[in-house]
Design a protein around this motif. Structure first.
Motif, PDB file in Angstrom:
ATOM      1  N   ILE A  82      72.584  56.872  60.407  1.00  0.00           N
ATOM      2  CA  ILE A  82      72.536  56.240  59.592  1.00  0.00           C
ATOM      3  C   ILE A  82      73.002  57.032  58.165  1.00  0.00           C
ATOM      4  CG2 ILE A  82      70.031  56.386  57.853  1.00  0.00           C
ATOM      5  CD1 ILE A  82      68.668  55.227  60.754  1.00  0.00           C
ATOM      6  N   ARG A  83      73.241  58.798  58.004  1.00  0.00           N
ATOM      7  CA  ARG A  83      73.275  59.310  57.125  1.00  0.00           C
ATOM      8  C   ARG A  83      74.477  58.578  57.151  1.00  0.00           C
ATOM      9  NH1 ARG A  83      71.293  63.228  60.832  1.00  0.00           N
ATOM     10  NH2 ARG A  83      69.004  63.594  60.882  1.00  0.00           N
ATOM     11  N   ASP A  84      75.707  58.996  57.969  1.00  0.00           N
ATOM     12  CA  ASP A  84      77.373  58.465  58.209  1.00  0.00           C
ATOM     13  C   ASP A  84      77.548  57.465  57.224  1.00  0.00           C
ATOM     14  OD1 ASP A  84      77.219  61.122  58.067  1.00  0.00           O
ATOM     15  OD2 ASP A  84      77.981  60.841  60.299  1.00  0.00           O
ATOM     16  N   ILE A  85      77.090  56.229  57.576  1.00  0.00           N
ATOM     17  CA  ILE A  85      77.915  54.669  57.539  1.00  0.00           C
ATOM     18  C   ILE A  85      77.687  54.686  55.708  1.00  0.00           C
ATOM     19  CG2 ILE A  85      75.287  53.504  57.260  1.00  0.00           C
ATOM     20  CD1 ILE A  85      78.523  52.221  59.251  1.00  0.00           C
ATOM     21  N   CYS A  86      77.315  55.101  54.868  1.00  0.00           N
ATOM     22  CA  CYS A  86      77.193  54.339  53.962  1.00  0.00           C
ATOM     23  C   CYS A  86      78.439  55.672  53.303  1.00  0.00           C
ATOM     24  CB  CYS A  86      75.749  54.459  52.182  1.00  0.00           C
ATOM     25  SG  CYS A  86      75.148  53.629  52.535  1.00  0.00           S
ATOM     26  N   GLY A  87      78.797  56.232  53.455  1.00  0.00           N
ATOM     27  CA  GLY A  87      80.099  57.340  52.803  1.00  0.00           C
ATOM     28  C   GLY A  87      80.715  57.617  53.690  1.00  0.00           C
ATOM     29  N   VAL A  88      80.878  56.527  54.555  1.00  0.00           N
ATOM     30  CA  VAL A  88      81.888  56.359  55.732  1.00  0.00           C
ATOM     31  C   VAL A  88      82.756  54.985  54.832  1.00  0.00           C
ATOM     32  CG1 VAL A  88      82.814  55.328  57.732  1.00  0.00           C
ATOM     33  CG2 VAL A  88      81.588  57.367  57.855  1.00  0.00           C
ATOM     34  N   VAL A  89      81.935  53.447  55.031  1.00  0.00           N
ATOM     35  CA  VAL A  89      82.466  52.484  54.241  1.00  0.00           C
ATOM     36  C   VAL A  89      83.339  52.709  52.713  1.00  0.00           C
ATOM     37  CG1 VAL A  89      81.471  50.150  54.073  1.00  0.00           C
ATOM     38  CG2 VAL A  89      80.581  51.489  55.670  1.00  0.00           C
ATOM     39  N   GLU A  90      82.158  53.503  52.282  1.00  0.00           N
ATOM     40  CA  GLU A  90      82.985  53.391  50.077  1.00  0.00           C
ATOM     41  C   GLU A  90      84.379  54.703  50.805  1.00  0.00           C
ATOM     42  OE1 GLU A  90      79.755  55.934  48.489  1.00  0.00           O
ATOM     43  OE2 GLU A  90      77.908  54.315  48.493  1.00  0.00           O
ATOM     44  N   ARG A  91      84.248  55.907  52.001  1.00  0.00           N
ATOM     45  CA  ARG A  91      85.653  56.109  51.847  1.00  0.00           C
ATOM     46  C   ARG A  91      86.761  55.429  52.262  1.00  0.00           C
ATOM     47  NH1 ARG A  91      86.761  61.600  54.532  1.00  0.00           N
ATOM     48  NH2 ARG A  91      88.783  60.636  54.603  1.00  0.00           N
ATOM     49  N   ALA A  92      85.813  53.693  53.458  1.00  0.00           N
ATOM     50  CA  ALA A  92      86.995  53.539  53.952  1.00  0.00           C
ATOM     51  C   ALA A  92      87.765  52.488  52.932  1.00  0.00           C
ATOM     52  CB  ALA A  92      86.927  52.366  55.439  1.00  0.00           C
ATOM     53  N   LEU A  93      86.848  51.719  52.004  1.00  0.00           N
ATOM     54  CA  LEU A  93      87.553  50.894  50.999  1.00  0.00           C
ATOM     55  C   LEU A  93      88.070  51.749  49.797  1.00  0.00           C
ATOM     56  CD1 LEU A  93      84.040  48.981  49.773  1.00  0.00           C
ATOM     57  CD2 LEU A  93      86.204  48.567  51.129  1.00  0.00           C
ATOM     58  N   GLU A  94      87.931  52.774  49.132  1.00  0.00           N
ATOM     59  CA  GLU A  94      88.657  53.673  48.457  1.00  0.00           C
ATOM     60  C   GLU A  94      90.077  54.413  49.171  1.00  0.00           C
ATOM     61  OE1 GLU A  94      87.857  58.102  47.147  1.00  0.00           O
ATOM     62  OE2 GLU A  94      85.711  57.156  47.403  1.00  0.00           O
TER      63      GLU A  94
ATOM     64  N   LEU B 243      92.411  40.764  53.204  1.00  0.00           N
ATOM     65  CA  LEU B 243      91.500  42.297  53.703  1.00  0.00           C
ATOM     66  C   LEU B 243      90.508  41.718  54.560  1.00  0.00           C
ATOM     67  CD1 LEU B 243      91.817  44.347  50.565  1.00  0.00           C
ATOM     68  CD2 LEU B 243      93.789  43.898  52.896  1.00  0.00           C
ATOM     69  N   ILE B 244      90.221  42.494  55.850  1.00  0.00           N
ATOM     70  CA  ILE B 244      89.275  42.066  56.597  1.00  0.00           C
ATOM     71  C   ILE B 244      88.327  44.188  57.198  1.00  0.00           C
ATOM     72  CG2 ILE B 244      89.664  43.181  59.014  1.00  0.00           C
ATOM     73  CD1 ILE B 244      87.340  40.470  59.851  1.00  0.00           C
ATOM     74  N   LEU B 245      86.810  44.553  56.482  1.00  0.00           N
ATOM     75  CA  LEU B 245      86.130  44.724  56.958  1.00  0.00           C
ATOM     76  C   LEU B 245      85.671  45.694  57.974  1.00  0.00           C
ATOM     77  CD1 LEU B 245      85.225  48.270  55.652  1.00  0.00           C
ATOM     78  CD2 LEU B 245      83.397  46.455  55.166  1.00  0.00           C
ATOM     79  N   GLY B 246      86.066  47.072  58.626  1.00  0.00           N
ATOM     80  CA  GLY B 246      85.800  46.971  60.065  1.00  0.00           C
ATOM     81  C   GLY B 246      84.256  47.628  60.194  1.00  0.00           C
ATOM     82  N   ILE B 247      83.708  47.655  60.638  1.00  0.00           N
ATOM     83  CA  ILE B 247      82.652  48.596  60.998  1.00  0.00           C
ATOM     84  C   ILE B 247      82.324  48.910  62.689  1.00  0.00           C
ATOM     85  CG2 ILE B 247      80.157  49.363  60.864  1.00  0.00           C
ATOM     86  CD1 ILE B 247      80.570  47.815  57.898  1.00  0.00           C
ATOM     87  N   GLU B 248      82.324  50.446  63.280  1.00  0.00           N
ATOM     88  CA  GLU B 248      82.235  50.524  64.515  1.00  0.00           C
ATOM     89  C   GLU B 248      80.938  51.728  64.576  1.00  0.00           C
ATOM     90  OE1 GLU B 248      83.275  50.068  67.927  1.00  0.00           O
ATOM     91  OE2 GLU B 248      82.362  51.940  67.954  1.00  0.00           O
ATOM     92  N   THR B 249      80.084  51.566  65.662  1.00  0.00           N
ATOM     93  CA  THR B 249      79.147  52.429  65.419  1.00  0.00           C
ATOM     94  C   THR B 249      78.719  52.204  66.906  1.00  0.00           C
ATOM     95  OG1 THR B 249      77.347  50.948  65.043  1.00  0.00           O
ATOM     96  CG2 THR B 249      78.453  52.107  63.260  1.00  0.00           C
ATOM     97  N   SER B 250      79.508  52.617  67.626  1.00  0.00           N
ATOM     98  CA  SER B 250      78.755  52.141  69.177  1.00  0.00           C
ATOM     99  C   SER B 250      78.327  53.151  70.126  1.00  0.00           C
ATOM    100  CB  SER B 250      79.496  51.570  70.320  1.00  0.00           C
ATOM    101  OG  SER B 250      81.177  51.872  70.296  1.00  0.00           O
ATOM    102  N   CYS B 251      78.808  53.952  69.901  1.00  0.00           N
ATOM    103  CA  CYS B 251      78.658  55.378  70.196  1.00  0.00           C
ATOM    104  C   CYS B 251      78.141  56.605  69.324  1.00  0.00           C
ATOM    105  CB  CYS B 251      79.817  56.269  71.676  1.00  0.00           C
ATOM    106  SG  CYS B 251      79.571  56.952  72.531  1.00  0.00           S
ATOM    107  N   ASP B 252      79.262  57.542  69.208  1.00  0.00           N
ATOM    108  CA  ASP B 252      79.087  58.339  68.331  1.00  0.00           C
ATOM    109  C   ASP B 252      80.548  59.347  67.699  1.00  0.00           C
ATOM    110  OD1 ASP B 252      81.170  59.378  70.475  1.00  0.00           O
ATOM    111  OD2 ASP B 252      80.364  61.075  71.147  1.00  0.00           O
ATOM    112  N   GLU B 253      80.919  57.709  67.291  1.00  0.00           N
ATOM    113  CA  GLU B 253      81.546  58.165  65.988  1.00  0.00           C
ATOM    114  C   GLU B 253      81.250  57.213  65.553  1.00  0.00           C
ATOM    115  OE1 GLU B 253      83.954  58.191  68.843  1.00  0.00           O
ATOM    116  OE2 GLU B 253      84.299  60.288  68.598  1.00  0.00           O
ATOM    117  N   THR B 254      81.305  57.712  64.245  1.00  0.00           N
ATOM    118  CA  THR B 254      80.574  56.312  62.701  1.00  0.00           C
ATOM    119  C   THR B 254      82.391  55.972  61.923  1.00  0.00           C
ATOM    120  OG1 THR B 254      78.604  57.202  62.423  1.00  0.00           O
ATOM    121  CG2 THR B 254      78.940  55.981  60.726  1.00  0.00           C
ATOM    122  N   SER B 255      82.475  54.131  62.204  1.00  0.00           N
ATOM    123  CA  SER B 255      83.940  54.213  61.472  1.00  0.00           C
ATOM    124  C   SER B 255      83.994  53.120  60.472  1.00  0.00           C
ATOM    125  CB  SER B 255      84.946  54.277  62.589  1.00  0.00           C
ATOM    126  OG  SER B 255      86.013  53.829  62.689  1.00  0.00           O
ATOM    127  N   ALA B 256      84.897  52.987  59.809  1.00  0.00           N
ATOM    128  CA  ALA B 256      84.815  52.370  58.869  1.00  0.00           C
ATOM    129  C   ALA B 256      86.448  51.859  58.622  1.00  0.00           C
ATOM    130  CB  ALA B 256      84.072  51.789  57.763  1.00  0.00           C
TER     131      ALA B 256
END
Ligand code: KG4
Ligand code: ZN
Length: 350
Positions: free
Chosen positions: A58-70, A2-15
């Motif tokens: 910065i506000r979104d990144i932790c929650g978005v990653v946690e949700r992606a793992l969940e 499994l690999i975790l991906g993170i994308e924040t290059s523009c106006d979407e915070t995604s994991a």
């Protein structure tokens, strides 16, 4: 793996969490792909405000990653690597993803794989459709990019042409703004164009001459240019407004006429590149690949010229972390990981 991906290059915070399947024809499957869009924040300003974007990441990144793992029912110990967009993009936004990925990977004892944003868009085609027949021509068409790539071997992307000024998505956004249709412009112009006459407004095509007279072998005739088209729309709108307010039908006609020129240009250049490089498939990726006319025209021309064409699903065409995870897995399997002093690069080359 499994690999975790993170994308924040523009106006979407995604994991996202992507899994290796072991099937060579369909190498990856998506376990989760969480996207927090900032569109409502930037809409008020008519476009992306970089400083607001990085603060929201910065506000979104932790929650978005946690949700992606969940959603993937995975924990940090199940992962084999962390892939992150290194560039190109807004530097403040990129820094949030890169810093988070490096810190999380260090804490979990995982390798980091730095990914080029456009490699992600190109691999979204494989994520959706499985490996494509090679050689392949890929048109990456988004708010920041309009480029043609030749893929002869998996993971090797050769740039054939790009836009000399505005990207196609940028042209959509600017035309929507001058018509007072809001941000982002692509989806709303796409919708309004359906009721308009695409021959109602005469707009210039986007033919190009040699890019460099001193290097005639670089013909540059596969390059793109959309700023002249945008200016022509502006002139038409100003002239029409001089004769009174623009009605709904007139706006729809402008949208349809503008869209016809953009889509025709994109499709023509992609098929011309395919002819020159004897490609066995054509893919179109990036936010503008969500466009309904582009999808329809691409399919039609593909059937006519007997060359298979591919697009990602709508959710994989706009910015998302699953495509970054996929491109990261491709690099990781080729033996590439990234040293800890890696930094975000707003103008990263592919
Ligand atoms: O790939 P993306 O999400 O972000 C960048 O990397 O730029 O692309 C966003 C762009 C915006 O310019 C938006 O107007 C455009 O994609 N777009 C569309 C459509 N949906 C999004 N353009 C034309 N038609 C659409 N249906
Ligand atoms: Zn993009």
């Amino acid at each position: 793996m499994l690999i975790l991906g993170i994308e924040t290059s523009c106006d979407e915070t995604s994991a996202a969490v992507v899994e290796e399947t072991g099937d060579a024809a369909r190498p990856w499957s998506i376990r989760s792909n969480v996207v927090a869009s900032q569109v409502p924040i930037h809409r008020e300003w008519g476009g992306v405000v970089p400083e607001l974007a990085s603060r929201q990441h910065i506000r979104d990144i932790c929650g978005v990653v946690e949700r992606a793992l969940e959603e993937a029912r995975a924990s940090w110990t199940d992962l084999g690597a962390v892939a992150v967009t290194q560039g190109p993009g807004l530097v403040g936004s990129l820094l949030v993803g890169v810093s988070f990925a490096k810190a999380a990977a260090a804490a979990a004892g995982l390798p980091v794989v730095a990914v080029h944003h456009l490699a992600g868009h190109i691999e979204s085609l494989v994520l959706q459709n499985g490996e494509l027949p090679l050689p392949e021509i890929v048109l990456v068409v988004s708010g920041g990019h309009t480029s043609l790539y030749l893929v002869e071997r998996p993971g090797r992307y050769q740039l054939l042409s790009r836009t000399r000024d505005d990207a196609a998505g940028e042209a959509y956004d600017k035309v929507a703004k001058l018509l007072g249709l809001g941000y982002p412009g692509g989806p709303v112009i796409d919708r309004l164009a359906k009721t308009g006459n695409d021959r109602a407004v005469r707009l210039p095509g986007t033919r190009l001459t040699h890019a460099d007279r001193n290097a005639p072998e670089l013909k540059g005739d596969l390059d793109f240019s959309f700023s002249g088209l945008k200016t022509a729309v502006l002139r038409h709108v100003n002239a029409a407004k001089g004769e009174g307010a623009l009605g709904e039908a007139a706006v729809a006609d402008i949208c349809a006429s503008f869209q016809r020129v953009v889509v025709t240009t994109l499709v023509d250049r992609a098929f011309e590149a395919a002819r020159r490089w004897r490609a066995r498939s054509i893919g179109v990726a990036g936010g503008v690949s969500a466009n309904s006319r582009l999808r329809a025209d691409l399919r039609m021309h593909g059937e006519l010229r007997e060359i298979p064409t591919f697009v990602p699903s709508l959710s994989l065409s706009t910015d998302n972390a699953a495509m970054i995870a996929a491109a990261g897995l491709r690099k990781f399997r080729a033996g590439v990981t990234t040293p800890p002093d890696m930094n975000a690069d707003a103008a990263l080359a592919l």
